[in-house]
Design an enzyme around this catalytic site. Structure first.
Site, PDB file in Angstrom:
ATOM      1  N   LYS A   1      -7.670  -4.815  12.774  1.00  0.00           N
ATOM      2  CA  LYS A   1      -6.511  -4.080  13.299  1.00  0.00           C
ATOM      3  C   LYS A   1      -6.027  -4.705  14.607  1.00  0.00           C
ATOM      4  O   LYS A   1      -4.818  -4.733  14.881  1.00  0.00           O
ATOM      5  CB  LYS A   1      -6.886  -2.606  13.469  1.00  0.00           C
ATOM      6  CG  LYS A   1      -7.104  -1.908  12.127  1.00  0.00           C
ATOM      7  CD  LYS A   1      -5.788  -1.685  11.408  1.00  0.00           C
ATOM      8  CE  LYS A   1      -5.796  -1.976   9.961  1.00  0.00           C
ATOM      9  NZ  LYS A   1      -4.505  -1.724   9.297  1.00  0.00           N
TER      10      LYS A   1
ATOM     11  N   TYR B   1     -13.833  -3.456  10.697  1.00  0.00           N
ATOM     12  CA  TYR B   1     -12.462  -2.965  10.526  1.00  0.00           C
ATOM     13  C   TYR B   1     -11.634  -3.135  11.803  1.00  0.00           C
ATOM     14  O   TYR B   1     -10.493  -3.612  11.749  1.00  0.00           O
ATOM     15  CB  TYR B   1     -12.528  -1.497  10.124  1.00  0.00           C
ATOM     16  CG  TYR B   1     -11.209  -0.748  10.085  1.00  0.00           C
ATOM     17  CD1 TYR B   1     -10.348  -0.857   8.991  1.00  0.00           C
ATOM     18  CD2 TYR B   1     -10.831   0.108  11.127  1.00  0.00           C
ATOM     19  CE1 TYR B   1      -9.158  -0.151   8.943  1.00  0.00           C
ATOM     20  CE2 TYR B   1      -9.646   0.818  11.083  1.00  0.00           C
ATOM     21  CZ  TYR B   1      -8.807   0.686   9.996  1.00  0.00           C
ATOM     22  OH  TYR B   1      -7.623   1.391   9.950  1.00  0.00           O
TER      23      TYR B   1
ATOM     24  N   ASN C   1     -10.042   8.107   4.860  1.00  0.00           N
ATOM     25  CA  ASN C   1     -11.089   8.740   5.684  1.00  0.00           C
ATOM     26  C   ASN C   1     -11.506  10.103   5.141  1.00  0.00           C
ATOM     27  O   ASN C   1     -12.127  10.898   5.871  1.00  0.00           O
ATOM     28  CB  ASN C   1     -10.630   8.847   7.148  1.00  0.00           C
ATOM     29  CG  ASN C   1      -9.236   9.449   7.266  1.00  0.00           C
ATOM     30  OD1 ASN C   1      -8.819  10.215   6.402  1.00  0.00           O
ATOM     31  ND2 ASN C   1      -8.532   9.106   8.329  1.00  0.00           N
TER      32      ASN C   1
ATOM     33  N   SER D   1      -3.454  -0.077  14.292  1.00  0.00           N
ATOM     34  CA  SER D   1      -4.234   1.149  14.504  1.00  0.00           C
ATOM     35  C   SER D   1      -4.577   1.305  15.974  1.00  0.00           C
ATOM     36  O   SER D   1      -4.639   0.318  16.715  1.00  0.00           O
ATOM     37  CB  SER D   1      -5.544   1.055  13.711  1.00  0.00           C
ATOM     38  OG  SER D   1      -6.407   2.107  14.059  1.00  0.00           O
TER      39      SER D   1
ATOM     40  N   GLY E   1       0.831  -1.204   0.000  1.00  0.00           N
ATOM     41  CA  GLY E   1       0.000   0.000   0.000  1.00  0.00           C
ATOM     42  C   GLY E   1       0.861   1.247   0.000  1.00  0.00           C
ATOM     43  O   GLY E   1       0.638   2.172   0.787  1.00  0.00           O
TER      44      GLY E   1
ATOM     45  N   ASP F   1      -3.166  -7.433  -5.560  1.00  0.00           N
ATOM     46  CA  ASP F   1      -4.138  -7.410  -4.468  1.00  0.00           C
ATOM     47  C   ASP F   1      -3.604  -8.229  -3.291  1.00  0.00           C
ATOM     48  O   ASP F   1      -3.431  -9.452  -3.408  1.00  0.00           O
ATOM     49  CB  ASP F   1      -5.453  -8.007  -5.001  1.00  0.00           C
ATOM     50  CG  ASP F   1      -6.552  -8.039  -3.952  1.00  0.00           C
ATOM     51  OD1 ASP F   1      -6.294  -7.685  -2.779  1.00  0.00           O
ATOM     52  OD2 ASP F   1      -7.672  -8.425  -4.317  1.00  0.00           O
ATOM     53  N   VAL F   2      -3.374  -7.572  -2.154  1.00  0.00           N
ATOM     54  CA  VAL F   2      -2.782  -8.291  -1.017  1.00  0.00           C
ATOM     55  C   VAL F   2      -3.683  -9.391  -0.467  1.00  0.00           C
ATOM     56  O   VAL F   2      -3.222 -10.264   0.277  1.00  0.00           O
ATOM     57  CB  VAL F   2      -2.380  -7.338   0.151  1.00  0.00           C
ATOM     58  CG1 VAL F   2      -1.277  -6.386  -0.248  1.00  0.00           C
ATOM     59  CG2 VAL F   2      -3.587  -6.604   0.713  1.00  0.00           C
TER      60      VAL F   2
HETATM   61  N1  LIG Z   1      -5.638   7.039   8.038  1.00  0.00           N
HETATM   62  C1  LIG Z   1      -5.838   6.655   9.294  1.00  0.00           C
HETATM   63  O1  LIG Z   1      -6.445   7.393  10.107  1.00  0.00           O
HETATM   64  C2  LIG Z   1      -5.349   5.359   9.761  1.00  0.00           C
HETATM   65  C3  LIG Z   1      -4.922   4.368   8.903  1.00  0.00           C
HETATM   66  N2  LIG Z   1      -4.476   3.178   9.408  1.00  0.00           N
HETATM   67  C4  LIG Z   1      -4.033   2.126   8.516  1.00  0.00           C
HETATM   68  O2  LIG Z   1      -3.023   2.631   7.664  1.00  0.00           O
HETATM   69  C5  LIG Z   1      -2.952   1.819   6.503  1.00  0.00           C
HETATM   70  C6  LIG Z   1      -2.820   2.730   5.291  1.00  0.00           C
HETATM   71  O3  LIG Z   1      -3.980   3.504   5.160  1.00  0.00           O
HETATM   72  P1  LIG Z   1      -3.995   5.044   4.736  1.00  0.00           P
HETATM   73  O4  LIG Z   1      -2.653   5.466   4.348  1.00  0.00           O
HETATM   74  O5  LIG Z   1      -4.706   5.769   5.779  1.00  0.00           O
HETATM   75  O6  LIG Z   1      -4.974   4.959   3.498  1.00  0.00           O
HETATM   76  P2  LIG Z   1      -4.811   5.197   1.940  1.00  0.00           P
HETATM   77  O7  LIG Z   1      -6.157   4.885   1.393  1.00  0.00           O
HETATM   78  O8  LIG Z   1      -4.200   6.513   1.657  1.00  0.00           O
HETATM   79  O9  LIG Z   1      -3.778   4.085   1.474  1.00  0.00           O
HETATM   80  C7  LIG Z   1      -4.145   2.745   1.344  1.00  0.00           C
HETATM   81  C8  LIG Z   1      -3.073   2.041   0.566  1.00  0.00           C
HETATM   82  O10 LIG Z   1      -3.376   0.629   0.563  1.00  0.00           O
HETATM   83  C9  LIG Z   1      -3.432   0.187  -0.775  1.00  0.00           C
HETATM   84  N3  LIG Z   1      -4.396  -0.904  -0.896  1.00  0.00           N
HETATM   85  C10 LIG Z   1      -5.710  -0.904  -0.593  1.00  0.00           C
HETATM   86  N4  LIG Z   1      -6.253  -2.103  -0.839  1.00  0.00           N
HETATM   87  C11 LIG Z   1      -5.252  -2.876  -1.313  1.00  0.00           C
HETATM   88  C12 LIG Z   1      -5.163  -4.216  -1.769  1.00  0.00           C
HETATM   89  N5  LIG Z   1      -6.235  -5.017  -1.784  1.00  0.00           N
HETATM   90  N6  LIG Z   1      -3.970  -4.680  -2.202  1.00  0.00           N
HETATM   91  C13 LIG Z   1      -2.869  -3.871  -2.217  1.00  0.00           C
HETATM   92  N7  LIG Z   1      -2.893  -2.608  -1.801  1.00  0.00           N
HETATM   93  C14 LIG Z   1      -4.066  -2.112  -1.357  1.00  0.00           C
HETATM   94  C15 LIG Z   1      -3.831   1.400  -1.590  1.00  0.00           C
HETATM   95  O11 LIG Z   1      -3.444   1.172  -2.943  1.00  0.00           O
HETATM   96  P3  LIG Z   1      -4.210   1.910  -4.172  1.00  0.00           P
HETATM   97  O12 LIG Z   1      -3.923   3.375  -3.997  1.00  0.00           O
HETATM   98  O13 LIG Z   1      -3.597   1.332  -5.383  1.00  0.00           O
HETATM   99  O14 LIG Z   1      -5.664   1.585  -3.972  1.00  0.00           O
HETATM  100  C16 LIG Z   1      -3.015   2.469  -0.891  1.00  0.00           C
HETATM  101  O15 LIG Z   1      -1.680   2.404  -1.322  1.00  0.00           O
HETATM  102  C17 LIG Z   1      -4.215   0.960   6.506  1.00  0.00           C
HETATM  103  O16 LIG Z   1      -3.868  -0.347   6.915  1.00  0.00           O
HETATM  104  C18 LIG Z   1      -5.085   1.600   7.569  1.00  0.00           C
HETATM  105  O17 LIG Z   1      -5.923   0.679   8.202  1.00  0.00           O
HETATM  106  C19 LIG Z   1      -4.422   2.931  10.722  1.00  0.00           C
HETATM  107  C20 LIG Z   1      -4.828   3.881  11.603  1.00  0.00           C
HETATM  108  C21 LIG Z   1      -5.321   5.148  11.205  1.00  0.00           C
HETATM  109  C1  LIG Z   2      -9.959   5.277   8.720  1.00  0.00           C
HETATM  110  C2  LIG Z   2     -10.212   5.882  10.068  1.00  0.00           C
HETATM  111  O1  LIG Z   2     -10.353   7.254   9.978  1.00  0.00           O
HETATM  112  C3  LIG Z   2      -9.079   5.639  10.973  1.00  0.00           C
HETATM  113  O2  LIG Z   2      -8.635   4.320  10.818  1.00  0.00           O
HETATM  114  C4  LIG Z   2      -8.153   3.927  11.944  1.00  0.00           C
HETATM  115  O3  LIG Z   2      -7.614   2.875  12.089  1.00  0.00           O
HETATM  116  C5  LIG Z   2      -8.346   4.944  13.006  1.00  0.00           C
HETATM  117  O4  LIG Z   2      -8.820   4.355  14.144  1.00  0.00           O
HETATM  118  C6  LIG Z   2      -9.329   5.871  12.425  1.00  0.00           C
HETATM  119  O5  LIG Z   2     -10.622   5.478  12.778  1.00  0.00           O
END
Ligand SMILES: NC(=O)C1=CN([C@@H]2O[C@H](COP(=O)(O)OP(=O)(O)OC[C@H]3O[C@@H](n4cnc5c(N)ncnc54)[C@H](OP(=O)(O)O)[C@@H]3O)[C@@H](O)[C@H]2O)C=CC1
Ligand SMILES: C[C@H](O)[C@@H]1OC(=O)[C@H](O)[C@@H]1O
Length: 254
Positions: free
Chosen positions: A161, A157, A195, A144, A13, A64-65
């Site tokens: 996590k 979700y 989000n 998370s 990702g 796709d992971v």
């Molecule tokens: N934002 C937040 O508040 C928080 C996020 N997280 C975690 O952080 C991680 C990253 O999320 P975030 O940066 O916020 O979100 P983004 O949506 O910005 O990034 C998600 C990334 O995951 C990739 N992705 C999604 N689905 C797949 C898949 N099936 N196979 C391969 N790649 C995939 C996307 O690729 P593509 O662009 O090609 O779709 C993208 O690169 C997640 O695991 C999320 O749960 C945890 C806590 C808080």
């Molecule tokens: C996607 C949410 O805004 C985000 O994802 C998480 O894992 C955090 O807890 C927030 O809820």
């Protein structure tokens, strides 16, 4: 000081958000980087260009992971390009916000498969490569704050996590004898694509900002330092740990 000089770092990702910031952060610290992504070709390629502009090498591998073969292919392509795998950042994830009582079974299934099965396959594939190489390694999973607290529209979700957090604890035990460290970061609310719609609600966003002692929501770059640290030899005696990166949100209950 460069913390990842000469290392090969894999990030799932890595096209946007936290994964992209971690990939660029690793390159700034001297690593060559392989990113995985599933849809955003343009963003993935711009991440590669940004890393190359830093003087490091980078590749993007689409897949796709949720599918186990994506993990073996990702690791194989990274080895082909860079000769080894030192660090795996398992980050890819989705969070399609939805109410509990009418949650579609497909949404539950997909969220579990991407977030939890995907992390499992990636961590396992990287670990097998690291064991084969024989000189240890580091795995950092992006869990998370949701591993510790609930969310009304995140019932599908938050268990994933908590699962990722637990996976790092068990993997730390299974892999310690191979010199492979396994840790997780627990981000709070970070402003990313995941989000964007949810936080378009100004009232909700303001409430989240207000309950964060540091007074703001997180940016993807706020995760780069903690991830690079856990990936690096600075954290040589840290394994099975979980690092909250939430601006203090978790402790602010009352
Ligand atoms: N934002 C937040 O508040 C928080 C996020 N997280 C975690 O952080 C991680 C990253 O999320 P975030 O940066 O916020 O979100 P983004 O949506 O910005 O990034 C998600 C990334 O995951 C990739 N992705 C999604 N689905 C797949 C898949 N099936 N196979 C391969 N790649 C995939 C996307 O690729 P593509 O662009 O090609 O779709 C993208 O690169 C997640 O695991 C999320 O749960 C945890 C806590 C808080
Ligand atoms: C996607 C949410 O805004 C985000 O994802 C998480 O894992 C955090 O807890 C927030 O809820």
């Amino acid at each position: 000081m460069k913390l990842l000089d000469g290392k090969t770092v894999l990030v799932t990702g890595g096209s946007t958000g936290i994964g992209r910031a971690a990939a660029i952060g690793a390159a700034q610290h001297g690593a060559n980087v392989a990113i995985n992504y599933v849809a955003s070709d343009e963003k993935a390629h711009s991440c590669i260009a940004e890393i190359e502009a830093l003087g490091r090498k980078a590749i993007a591998v689409k897949g796709d992971v949720a599918l186990p073969e994506t993990a073996t292919e990702f690791v194989a392509k990274a080895v082909e390009a860079f000769g080894k795998v030192d660090v795996m950042v398992s980050n890819a994830g989705i969070c399609p916000f939805h109410a509990f009582l009418d949650m579609p079974v497909e949404t539950v299934d997909r969220t579990f498969r991407v977030n939890l099965h995907g992390a499992y396959y990636m961590v396992q594939a990287a670990a097998n490569q690291m064991v084969k190489q024989g000189h240890g390694g580091a795995i950092v999973a992006v869990s998370s704050i949701s591993a510790l607290v609930g969310g009304e529209f995140q019932t599908h979700y938050t268990p994933t996590k908590a699962g990722v957090h637990s996976l790092m604890q068990s993997a730390a035990i299974a892999l310690g004898k191979h010199g492979i460290r396994c840790n997780s970061v627990l981000p709070g609310t970070i402003l990313t694509e995941i989000n964007k719609d949810d936080l378009a609600d100004e009232v909700k966003r303001h409430h989240m900002e207000e309950r964060t002692p540091l007074g703001r929501l997180g940016m993807p770059e706020d995760l780069a330092g903690p991830i690079v640290f856990l990936a690096s030899d600075m954290a040589a005696y840290v394994t099975g740990a979980a690092l909250l990166v939430d601006g203090g949100m978790f402790v602010n209950l009352q």
